[in-house]
Design a protein around this motif. Structure first.
Motif, PDB file in Angstrom:
ATOM      1  N   GLN A  85       0.818  -1.211   0.000  1.00  0.00           N
ATOM      2  CA  GLN A  85       0.000   0.000   0.000  1.00  0.00           C
ATOM      3  C   GLN A  85       0.851   1.260   0.000  1.00  0.00           C
ATOM      4  O   GLN A  85       0.413   2.306  -0.491  1.00  0.00           O
ATOM      5  N   SER A  86       2.053   1.182   0.545  1.00  0.00           N
ATOM      6  CA  SER A  86       2.911   2.359   0.597  1.00  0.00           C
ATOM      7  C   SER A  86       3.405   2.763  -0.791  1.00  0.00           C
ATOM      8  O   SER A  86       3.643   3.938  -1.047  1.00  0.00           O
ATOM      9  N   ASN A  87       3.552   1.821  -1.695  1.00  0.00           N
ATOM     10  CA  ASN A  87       4.015   2.133  -3.056  1.00  0.00           C
ATOM     11  C   ASN A  87       3.444   1.103  -4.019  1.00  0.00           C
ATOM     12  O   ASN A  87       4.131   0.183  -4.456  1.00  0.00           O
ATOM     13  N   PRO A  88       2.169   1.231  -4.371  1.00  0.00           N
ATOM     14  CA  PRO A  88       1.542   0.201  -5.212  1.00  0.00           C
ATOM     15  C   PRO A  88       2.054   0.190  -6.651  1.00  0.00           C
ATOM     16  O   PRO A  88       1.886  -0.814  -7.347  1.00  0.00           O
ATOM     17  N   GLN A  89       2.669   1.288  -7.116  1.00  0.00           N
ATOM     18  CA  GLN A  89       3.075   1.338  -8.521  1.00  0.00           C
ATOM     19  C   GLN A  89       4.145   0.292  -8.842  1.00  0.00           C
ATOM     20  O   GLN A  89       4.110  -0.353  -9.895  1.00  0.00           O
TER      21      GLN A  89
END
Length: 835
Positions: free
Chosen positions: A580-584
């Motif tokens: 969730q902190s960096n889904p990309q």
């Protein structure tokens, strides 16, 4: 056939004679033995052995005719059996003596398990507290509860993995093996669940526990039985079961079961003991029976005490020989079953495969260790925190006794003082009469100075309990009480610190269970028919004997790094926070996989009904026509190795020659790019066919290693494999590109005037061709018209001819009638004249 004569046995005759009378002389007994031997029929082929036994028939012929899997004890001489019995029983007793210290530690630890209340203590006073601190019992039950759920999940404990090159057939084979083994363990092997549960309770106590995996002749199926550590005896110098020269399994078998095995020929038909000898019971067994509340004097007349000894033996008549037929003096592995009380050997069987040239022993036992010990047996909680449990129990008893003495004080009183009902305690609110002749009552009674329970002892007790719980990893994991915004690494570090001991123990259990499943798979490969159908909930399944081969690896479904549901949930939660902190950077499937693993950690059923999977963006093979359609619309296409490259290239070349494509350079570039993919894959396939064997073997090994490696290592291995393939595919690709370039090459440009003149001539030729075609059509129409007119004329002439013919026929008929009438008139006239 050799038959051992059982009656009369000279040695037994001697014992019977001694029992009947002790006054008879040795000479009289010897004379009677000689008379018995002389009474034997010489024609029966009597053979006198050195030990005094008698054999009828040819012993050598009997030994040579026995089958490989038969009971060799049926044909071995009694003297040899006696020799084997004496040697093995002596060795077993030595093995028992060598582990006395281990048994003592184990037995002492059982006393502090807290299963039995000690209510017979008389020190320091009658009725002192016999409570036992639950430190050891709590540690054992906590471990058993955690491990039991992980090692035997509801869906089954077995999963499989394809070994070597992956294919659809190998994947189906692995799935069949997984489903069948889980079906057997969960539904058929009824003893597995209970034995695993009991083993996980014994393991933290003793430090070692065993499973015996074998094919049961009575049940006609594979079994995996728990063997208590006190029932498996090995020499003191043994380090592991694989290299152990002698393994003794103590079996308490009901006498009726022994008789069943004798009836089917598995054991020798000899008299067995009437019951277990209580004098041979180990201290561990006695302590366990006390904890269970069982008296050791229970009826033992229905239980036989057997020793099943797995050992190496140079058996007379079955010695190992080399290719020249010479004795090698190498001891071979056998399984020898002894009835310890009747002193009879019930069975001797070979413990190696008939086709095995090395004659390696067959493994039956699996060793589970709680902690690695200094020798063969592992260390358990009784060894590691048994002292802490003992000290905690002592302090708890002191605190309770101190409280008892403080609440019910005792002391001294003057001899002459008289108290009414002095033997009964004073009730609350009661004042009792006292005769105190000496004066003051205070001077007549002196209570002992008992103190309240010590606070120091209470603090020491807490320290001991915390140390024991910390070692056994049963203390609460307080990672949820910290900051919810703490970094993921901090939470994982706290989790690992709190569970590192249990994690190591769980890995040992995982390794032991993997060996157990491999032994089960080996039994299935030998005992199953070629095809074995079986029914499960939802359908009919089938397993093949050939499925249990080296192409499928069997191992536990449990994760050796995660041993509890709480740990699994914490790890899944931390993973979800990272995604969730960096889904990309996790791609389109990152969030979906994170939530799916979280639901799986929670044990949710039917996850697919809750989560909608993201659309599949991976390209798939399609027909060449659909690829052409995509390319015409300005899209791109992906080639696949399994496609027909020549057919696809031909289709795409025809697309290049179409007028809309020739007018769009971008579409042409996409088509050329796609054709290059087909050419490269075609070159790779040709290169694999033309590659030298040694290069091909190296290429395949790198691909297999890549399939079994981590993604990072797999990328490096695939790169090495591609470099080897490129050495042979690059020249082929060069030739294919040259052929393709010639196929789609554009002809040289002409003079525009010449081209215009050619076009005019072509148009003129087309006009002439059209005029020619029109003239031919008109001529054909004239010919058809003339043909139709000629046909009409012919039909008119034929009609006129038919009419003329009809008229002629009518005139002729009229003339014929007139002629007939004329003749009639002439006749009548002549008739009248004559009349």
């Amino acid at each position: 056939m050799a038959i051992e004569r059982q009656t009369p046995d000279p040695a037994q005759e001697v014992e019977d004679m001694q029992d009947m009378t002790t006054e008879r002389s040795t000479e009289d007994i010897d004379d009677e033995i000689i008379e018995i031997l002389e009474g034997l029929d010489e024609e029966e082929g009597v053979q006198y052995q050195d030990d005094g036994s008698v054999i009828l028939g040819e012993m050598e012929e009997e030994m040579g005719a026995v089958g490989f899997s038969e009971n060799l004890a049926e044909v071995v001489s009694q003297s040899e059996l006696s020799k084997i019995y004496i040697e093995l029983t002596a060795a077993i007793e030595n093995d028992k003596s060598a582990r006395k210290d281990w048994e003592k530690t184990y037995t002492d630890g059982l006393k502090y398990l807290g299963m039995k209340f000690d209510n017979e203590r008389s020190e320091p006073f009658e009725g002192a507290s016999g409570v036992i601190h639950p430190l050891l019992g709590e540690s054992v039950t906590q471990f058993q509860a955690q491990a039991y759920k992980e090692l035997l999940p509801a869906q089954g404990p077995v999963k499989t993995q394809v070994v070597g090159e992956y294919s659809a057939a190998s994947e189906e084979q692995a799935q069949r093996v997984k489903e069948f083994m889980n079906y057997q363990i969960i539904h058929v092997m009824e003893e597995y669940d209970e034995d695993l549960d009991q083993m996980l309770f014994y393991l933290p106590l003793a430090g070692s526990a065993f499973k015996k995996v074998y094919y049961d002749e009575n049940l006609q199926r594979a079994v995996s039985k728990f063997v208590a550590p006190e029932d498996l005896i090995v020499p003191y110098y043994t380090t592991d079961l694989e290299s152990c020269p002698r393994i003794t399994h103590v079996i308490k078998m009901p006498e009726n079961e022994v008789k069943k095995l004798q009836a089917i020929g598995f054991y020798r038909d000899v008299k067995v003991s009437d019951g277990s000898d209580l004098s041979n019971a180990s201290g561990v067994k006695e302590e366990i029976e006390k904890l269970e509340g069982m008296e050791p004097s229970y009826d033992t007349g229905e239980v036989s005490n057997l020793y099943e000894v797995h050992c190496n033996l140079d058996l007379e008549g079955f010695e190992d020989v080399n290719e020249e037929g010479e004795y090698t003096e190498v001891k071979l592995p056998y399984i020898i079953t002894i009835d310890s009380n009747s002193e009879n050997i019930l069975a001797i069987r070979r413990n190696f495969e008939e086709e095995d040239p090395m004659k390696n022993k067959i493994e039956y036992f699996v060793h589970f260790k709680f902690l690695p010990g200094l020798g063969f047996y592992g260390f358990g909680l009784t060894h590691m925190i048994g002292g802490l449990s003992k000290a905690s129990t002592s302090i708890v008893r002191q605190l309770i006794d101190a409280g008892t003495l403080a609440n019910l004080p005792a002391g001294f009183k003057t001899r002459g003082i008289r108290i009414r009902d002095e033997d009964s305690p004073i009730q609350p609110g009661e004042f009792r009469d006292v005769d105190a002749p000496a004066g003051s009552l205070r001077d007549a009674i002196q209570p002992l100075p008992f103190k309240e329970p010590s606070g120091t002892l209470l603090s020491l007790l807490g320290l001991l309990v915390q140390s024991g719980q910390r070692f056994a990893s049963i203390a609460e994991i307080n990672i949820g009480e910290g900051n919810s915004q703490a970094p993921v690494g901090t939470t994982v570090a706290l989790l690992e610190k709190s569970t590192k001991v249990l994690s190591a123990i769980h890995k040992r259990l995982h390794a032991g269970q993997k060996k157990e499943f491999n032994l089960l798979a080996e039994i299935f490969s030998k005992s199953l028919p070629e095809s074995y159908p079986y029914a499960i909930a939802g359908g009919q399944m089938e397993i093949k004997q050939a499925d249990f081969d080296d192409r499928v690896d069997v191992f536990p479904v449990s994760n050796p790094d995660i041993f509890s549901t709480s740990q699994r949930i914490i790890m899944a939660q931390e993973m979800m926070q990272l995604v969730q902190s960096n889904p990309q950077i996790h791609g389109p499937n990152g969030m979906y996989e994170a939530y799916r693993r979280m639901y799986a950690a929670l044990g949710t059923d039917n996850i697919d009904s809750l989560l909608i999977p993201p659309p599949d963006t991976q390209p798939k093979p399609i027909e060449s026509g659909m690829e052409n359609s995509t390319l015409l619309m300005g899209g791109t296409a992906q080639a696949f190795i399994q496609q027909n490259h020549d057919a696809h290239i031909a289709s795409h070349v025809n697309l290049l020659n179409m007028q809309p494509v020739q007018m769009n350079a971008q579409i042409q570039a996409n088509i050329h790019s796609h054709i290059m993919q087909h050419l490269q894959m075609k070159a790779d396939l040709i290169a694999q066919q033309q590659m030298p064997p040694e290069a091909m073997q190296q290429y395949q090994q790198l691909q297999q290693q890549a399939q079994q490696s981590t993604p990072v290592d797999a990328a490096a291995l695939n790169q090495q494999a591609n470099e080897i393939l490129a050495q042979f595919s690059s020249p082929i690709m060069t030739d294919l590109m040259a052929q393709f370039a010639q196929q789609v090459a554009t002809p040289p440009q002409e003079d525009p005037l010449v081209a215009i003149r050619k076009q005019e001539l072509a148009l003129k030729g087309q006009e002439l061709q059209q005029d020619k075609e029109q003239f031919a059509v008109k001529e054909q129409m004239r010919a058809d018209e003339k043909s139709r007119q000629d046909q009409i004329d012919r039909e008119r002439i034929d009609a006129q001819r038919d009419i003329a013919r009809m008229k002629d026929d009518t005139t002729q008929d009229r003339l014929d009638q007139q002629k007939e009438l004329k003749l009639i008139d002439i006749g009548l006239k002549q008739f009248d004249q004559f009349r």
